[in-house]
Motif scaffolding. Structure first.
Motif, mmCIF file in Angstrom:
data_model
loop_
_atom_site.group_PDB
_atom_site.id
_atom_site.type_symbol
_atom_site.label_atom_id
_atom_site.label_comp_id
_atom_site.label_asym_id
_atom_site.label_seq_id
_atom_site.Cartn_x
_atom_site.Cartn_y
_atom_site.Cartn_z
ATOM 1 N N VAL A 215 0.835 -1.206 0.000
ATOM 2 C CA VAL A 215 0.000 0.000 0.000
ATOM 3 C C VAL A 215 0.866 1.252 0.000
ATOM 4 O O VAL A 215 0.585 2.235 -0.706
ATOM 5 C CB VAL A 215 -0.960 0.003 1.206
ATOM 6 C CG1 VAL A 215 -1.755 1.307 1.248
ATOM 7 C CG2 VAL A 215 -1.907 -1.188 1.152
ATOM 8 N N ASP A 216 1.929 1.231 0.776
ATOM 9 C CA ASP A 216 2.820 2.390 0.840
ATOM 10 C C ASP A 216 3.448 2.668 -0.525
ATOM 11 O O ASP A 216 3.515 3.836 -0.956
ATOM 12 C CB ASP A 216 3.913 2.152 1.876
ATOM 13 C CG ASP A 216 4.807 3.369 2.046
ATOM 14 O OD1 ASP A 216 4.354 4.342 2.673
ATOM 15 O OD2 ASP A 216 5.944 3.346 1.535
ATOM 16 N N GLU A 217 3.879 1.624 -1.204
ATOM 17 C CA GLU A 217 4.462 1.823 -2.535
ATOM 18 C C GLU A 217 3.433 2.419 -3.489
ATOM 19 O O GLU A 217 3.753 3.308 -4.286
ATOM 20 C CB GLU A 217 4.988 0.498 -3.100
ATOM 21 C CG GLU A 217 5.656 0.678 -4.462
ATOM 22 C CD GLU A 217 6.176 -0.620 -5.051
ATOM 23 O OE1 GLU A 217 6.368 -0.663 -6.298
ATOM 24 O OE2 GLU A 217 6.397 -1.579 -4.290
ATOM 25 N N PHE A 218 2.202 1.937 -3.394
ATOM 26 C CA PHE A 218 1.139 2.485 -4.246
ATOM 27 C C PHE A 218 0.949 3.979 -3.982
ATOM 28 O O PHE A 218 0.888 4.791 -4.913
ATOM 29 C CB PHE A 218 -0.174 1.737 -4.012
ATOM 30 C CG PHE A 218 -1.376 2.507 -4.469
ATOM 31 C CD1 PHE A 218 -1.660 2.636 -5.818
ATOM 32 C CD2 PHE A 218 -2.199 3.148 -3.554
ATOM 33 C CE1 PHE A 218 -2.746 3.384 -6.249
ATOM 34 C CE2 PHE A 218 -3.285 3.884 -3.969
ATOM 35 C CZ PHE A 218 -3.568 4.001 -5.323
ATOM 36 N N HIS A 240 -7.116 -2.943 9.053
ATOM 37 C CA HIS A 240 -6.165 -2.123 8.304
ATOM 38 C C HIS A 240 -6.605 -0.665 8.130
ATOM 39 O O HIS A 240 -5.763 0.228 8.016
ATOM 40 C CB HIS A 240 -5.912 -2.723 6.916
ATOM 41 C CG HIS A 240 -5.154 -4.008 6.942
ATOM 42 N ND1 HIS A 240 -5.414 -5.050 6.075
ATOM 43 C CD2 HIS A 240 -4.136 -4.421 7.730
ATOM 44 C CE1 HIS A 240 -4.590 -6.056 6.331
ATOM 45 N NE2 HIS A 240 -3.810 -5.702 7.331
ATOM 46 N N CYS A 241 -7.914 -0.426 8.072
ATOM 47 C CA CYS A 241 -8.374 0.898 7.637
ATOM 48 C C CYS A 241 -7.975 2.017 8.594
ATOM 49 O O CYS A 241 -7.586 3.114 8.161
ATOM 50 C CB CYS A 241 -9.882 0.898 7.400
ATOM 51 S SG CYS A 241 -10.875 0.616 8.891
ATOM 52 N N PHE A 242 -8.062 1.786 9.891
ATOM 53 C CA PHE A 242 -7.715 2.838 10.849
ATOM 54 C C PHE A 242 -6.231 3.180 10.785
ATOM 55 O O PHE A 242 -5.844 4.350 10.807
ATOM 56 C CB PHE A 242 -8.093 2.406 12.271
ATOM 57 C CG PHE A 242 -9.570 2.370 12.532
ATOM 58 C CD1 PHE A 242 -10.288 3.551 12.709
ATOM 59 C CD2 PHE A 242 -10.240 1.161 12.598
ATOM 60 C CE1 PHE A 242 -11.657 3.512 12.952
ATOM 61 C CE2 PHE A 242 -11.608 1.110 12.847
ATOM 62 C CZ PHE A 242 -12.320 2.293 13.016
ATOM 63 N N LYS A 243 -5.399 2.162 10.704
ATOM 64 C CA LYS A 243 -3.949 2.402 10.649
ATOM 65 C C LYS A 243 -3.571 3.152 9.375
ATOM 66 O O LYS A 243 -2.737 4.073 9.414
ATOM 67 C CB LYS A 243 -3.176 1.085 10.749
ATOM 68 C CG LYS A 243 -1.665 1.264 10.659
ATOM 69 C CD LYS A 243 -0.899 -0.007 10.947
ATOM 70 C CE LYS A 243 0.583 0.115 10.642
ATOM 71 N NZ LYS A 243 1.204 1.291 11.241
ATOM 72 N N LEU A 244 -4.166 2.761 8.248
ATOM 73 C CA LEU A 244 -3.857 3.453 6.992
ATOM 74 C C LEU A 244 -4.238 4.926 7.085
ATOM 75 O O LEU A 244 -3.479 5.806 6.649
ATOM 76 C CB LEU A 244 -4.578 2.787 5.826
ATOM 77 C CG LEU A 244 -4.070 1.406 5.410
ATOM 78 C CD1 LEU A 244 -4.938 0.820 4.307
ATOM 79 C CD2 LEU A 244 -2.608 1.475 4.942
ATOM 80 N N PHE A 255 -8.502 10.560 2.435
ATOM 81 C CA PHE A 255 -9.444 10.317 3.522
ATOM 82 C C PHE A 255 -10.080 8.956 3.333
ATOM 83 O O PHE A 255 -9.954 8.334 2.271
ATOM 84 C CB PHE A 255 -10.503 11.430 3.618
ATOM 85 C CG PHE A 255 -11.569 11.410 2.543
ATOM 86 C CD1 PHE A 255 -12.843 10.933 2.819
ATOM 87 C CD2 PHE A 255 -11.304 11.896 1.265
ATOM 88 C CE1 PHE A 255 -13.833 10.928 1.843
ATOM 89 C CE2 PHE A 255 -12.288 11.897 0.286
ATOM 90 C CZ PHE A 255 -13.553 11.411 0.576
ATOM 91 N N ASN A 256 -10.724 8.469 4.379
ATOM 92 C CA ASN A 256 -11.407 7.181 4.337
ATOM 93 C C ASN A 256 -12.899 7.438 4.381
ATOM 94 O O ASN A 256 -13.420 7.945 5.377
ATOM 95 C CB ASN A 256 -10.977 6.302 5.515
ATOM 96 C CG ASN A 256 -11.611 4.918 5.467
ATOM 97 O OD1 ASN A 256 -12.829 4.789 5.479
ATOM 98 N ND2 ASN A 256 -10.787 3.885 5.430
ATOM 99 N N ASP A 257 -13.600 7.077 3.322
ATOM 100 C CA ASP A 257 -15.022 7.390 3.245
ATOM 101 C C ASP A 257 -15.837 6.587 4.250
ATOM 102 O O ASP A 257 -16.840 7.071 4.768
ATOM 103 C CB ASP A 257 -15.542 7.141 1.826
ATOM 104 C CG ASP A 257 -16.977 7.619 1.658
ATOM 105 O OD1 ASP A 257 -17.250 8.770 2.037
ATOM 106 O OD2 ASP A 257 -17.813 6.843 1.167
ATOM 107 N N ASP A 258 -15.433 5.355 4.539
ATOM 108 C CA ASP A 258 -16.192 4.526 5.476
ATOM 109 C C ASP A 258 -16.114 5.085 6.888
ATOM 110 O O ASP A 258 -17.069 4.971 7.662
ATOM 111 C CB ASP A 258 -15.666 3.088 5.462
ATOM 112 C CG ASP A 258 -15.723 2.481 4.077
ATOM 113 O OD1 ASP A 258 -16.825 2.410 3.521
ATOM 114 O OD2 ASP A 258 -14.664 2.107 3.541
ATOM 115 N N PRO A 339 -7.705 -0.143 19.808
ATOM 116 C CA PRO A 339 -7.686 1.234 20.331
ATOM 117 C C PRO A 339 -8.979 1.985 20.044
ATOM 118 O O PRO A 339 -9.425 2.791 20.866
ATOM 119 C CB PRO A 339 -6.493 1.858 19.596
ATOM 120 C CG PRO A 339 -5.597 0.699 19.278
ATOM 121 C CD PRO A 339 -6.514 -0.448 18.985
ATOM 122 N N GLN A 340 -9.594 1.710 18.877
ATOM 123 C CA GLN A 340 -10.825 2.413 18.519
ATOM 124 C C GLN A 340 -11.971 2.012 19.446
ATOM 125 O O GLN A 340 -12.750 2.857 19.897
ATOM 126 C CB GLN A 340 -11.195 2.128 17.057
ATOM 127 C CG GLN A 340 -10.233 2.722 16.046
ATOM 128 C CD GLN A 340 -8.929 1.955 15.962
ATOM 129 O OE1 GLN A 340 -8.890 0.740 16.171
ATOM 130 N NE2 GLN A 340 -7.844 2.658 15.666
#
Length: 546
Positions: A215-218, A240-244, A255-258, A339-340
């Motif tokens: 993901v980072d490379e992308f 994964h979504c929170f960390k990203l 941003f994360n739409d979800d 954590p969330q």
């Protein structure tokens, strides 16, 4: 434009079909390749609408629209924008869910880009294969949590494709400058790994030590290739979504739409629900079923209302109760919390409540918010128990697609004797109950993300901030006036989405300048005129400069 009919008739961005006039047909060597009649865009749209309505199966309608887009982009968006309420449930929820599940079987042509684990180390060079001159917005998913359907792998491409169609129709991004992306990190769904038509890599999902570098490379490659691009994360699993989002929100324009989009649109609906029930936010008791990315995102946004009322976060969290698969989330439950979840874990319970019904009986909530992905989880017993203690229950059954909704609109109105304020994630038809017509609200992210994204992109914002998310929600809430709110209406009609998105974009840009995030200089003197000038409107005469 090349003087080749094979090019112009097969390029969806350039093709006009029967809309080419006689001069163009001569110039482009199209004489004899088209029927003699020259049609207007409206005449073509009328035929396309007739063809669309002739299909009785929603999946067939979905396929028809996507084939039309691949043939004539201008006609597709003209048709969509003029029939958005009719076609929105087809190009996105709920039909897109079925389309994703059957993606391999129904595959006809490639859209967007795919970056798989085997491509590690070559993603930046692969991006040079994208034919468009520039990209303004990317919607990227790894297919790990598609709607409420779970891990669909590369079959999830239908989600970025559909989201970007809504960015174009809803806000005015230019279609040639949008890019849907799937990051193929495998799938853990056995039936797809064994499906001969599955088009992704055939292995289970890679471990984090491979996933995050991919993901980072992308992301590094995308912002190197297109420095001003906006990236939206979409339908990525909770692990994964929170960390990203945490890792990249302060590095790139993303941003994360979800998490953030859902939070913003439900905040808007909640603002109007509070207006409707005429009870201040400090008197609300909210029970959430589901503590994933969407649920936490909604709670985080609603928290802003408490802060505006002068309530500390510590005190405000006492108004939230979260229920997951194990019951009420508490610090004494004995399991390890993310954590969330830990942020909203109750500290005042020395006993365990293991079911939603138990929690409702104990809390007597004013609002019940479902983001669980579990259909029919708001039972009649639960809703009736809630209604015993609240004059106007707020019931948000937000899981998508429709089959995953926690309850239907009809059930909510009947079980509360028509007293509830209701919203869902997918559309429900109006409900007739006791000689009254109730129009359910749809808390769909489409109200927020098109305008939010357009504003952030146009002003070249460094980041998408929390203040922009809250601003978008408040702007949306003002599209419903007091006379409508008292009837239980909390969201405006989708037919107004262009105007809604325009106003949201304007306010987001203003907020970006206030926060020092906007990099566009000089600042436009008339921001609304600037936004409207940069919006795509489908026309055979449109000239596009960027």
């Amino acid at each position: 434009m090349q003087n080749k009919p094979s090019f112009v008739l097969r390029n969806p961005s350039a093709n006009k079909g029967t809309g080419f006039n006689d001069e163009e047909r001569n110039k482009l060597a199209l004489k004899g390749l088209l029927p003699p009649k020259v049609e207007t865009l409206q005449e073509q749209s009328d035929r396309a609408l007739s063809q669309f309505t002739s299909f009785t199966n929603n999946l067939e309608k979905y396929i028809f629209l996507n084939c039309l887009r691949d043939r004539n982009e201008t006609l597709f968006y003209y048709l969509l924008m003029n029939n958005l309420e009719l076609m929105f449930p087809i190009i996105y929820t709920p039909t897109v869910g079925e389309a994703c599940q059957k993606f391999g079987n129904e595959f006809r042509f490639a859209q967007g880009m795919y970056f798989a684990t085997q491509d590690k180390g070559s993603i930046r060079s692969m991006m040079d294969n994208w034919p468009a001159d520039g990209v303004d917005i990317i919607v990227v998913s790894d297919g790990s949590r598609i709607l409420g359907l779970g891990d669909l792998g590369t079959n999830g491409m239908g989600i970025p494709v559909g989201k970007l169609q809504l960015y174009v129709a809803g806000a005015g991004f230019h279609p040639t400058r949008t890019l849907p992306v799937i990051i193929d990190a495998g799938t853990n769904t056995k039936k797809y790994l064994e499906d001969k038509y599955y088009l992704g890599e055939r292995h289970t999902r890679v471990a984090d030590d491979q996933y995050y570098p991919l993901v980072d490379e992308f992301l590094q490659a995308a912002f190197d290739k297109w420095p001003n691009v906006l990236v939206q994360f979409e339908d990525i699993s909770n692990d994964h979504c929170f960390k990203l989002l945490d890792d990249y929100r302060d590095k790139f324009l993303c941003f994360n739409d979800d998490i953030q989009g859902t939070g913003s649109v439900i905040l808007s609906g909640f603002i109007n629900s509070v207006r409707a029930v005429q009870k201040p936010i400090t008197e609300q008791r909210m029970v959430f079923l589901g503590a994933g990315s969407a649920g936490i995102g909604v709670a985080d946004c609603i928290m802003s209302l408490f802060e505006e009322a002068g309530v500390s976060k510590e005190q405000a969290r006492k108004s939230f109760w979260f229920v997951d698969s194990k019951g009420l989330i508490t610090t004494t439950r004995g399991d390890t919390l993310t954590p969330q979840k830990r942020a909203y874990a109750r500290e005042d319970y020395d006993y365990q409540l293991k079911s939603l019904l138990e929690v409702v009986r104990d809390v007597k909530p004013t609002a019940l918010i479902g983001l669980s992905g579990i259909g029919a989880s708001f039972t009649q017993e639960i809703i009736e128990e809630m209604s015993k203690h609240v004059e106007k229950p707020i019931i948000f059954a937000l899981s998508n697609p429709t089959t995953n909704a926690e309850c239907t609109a009809e059930q909510a109105y009947q079980w509360t004797d028509g007293r509830c304020i209701f919203a869902s994630g997918s559309p429900f038809k109006p409900v007739e109950y006791k000689n009254h017509t109730f129009v359910p609200g749809q808390g769909n992210n489409m109200y927020i993300f098109p305008g939010l994204g357009l504003g952030a992109h146009l002003c070249r914002s460094k980041h998408v901030t929390d203040a922009m998310i809250i601003t978008a929600a408040k702007t949306l809430s003002k599209f419903v006036d007091d006379s409508e709110v008292v009837t239980g209406k909390i969201y405006p009609g989708l037919q107004h989405i262009r105007e809604i998105s325009t106003k949201i974009a304007v306010r987001v840009i203003e907020k970006a300048y206030e926060e020092g995030m906007a990099q566009l200089t000089p600042r436009p003197t008339d921001i609304e005129a600037f936004v409207r000038m940069n919006q795509y409107n489908p026309s055979y005469d449109q000239k596009f400069n960027n």
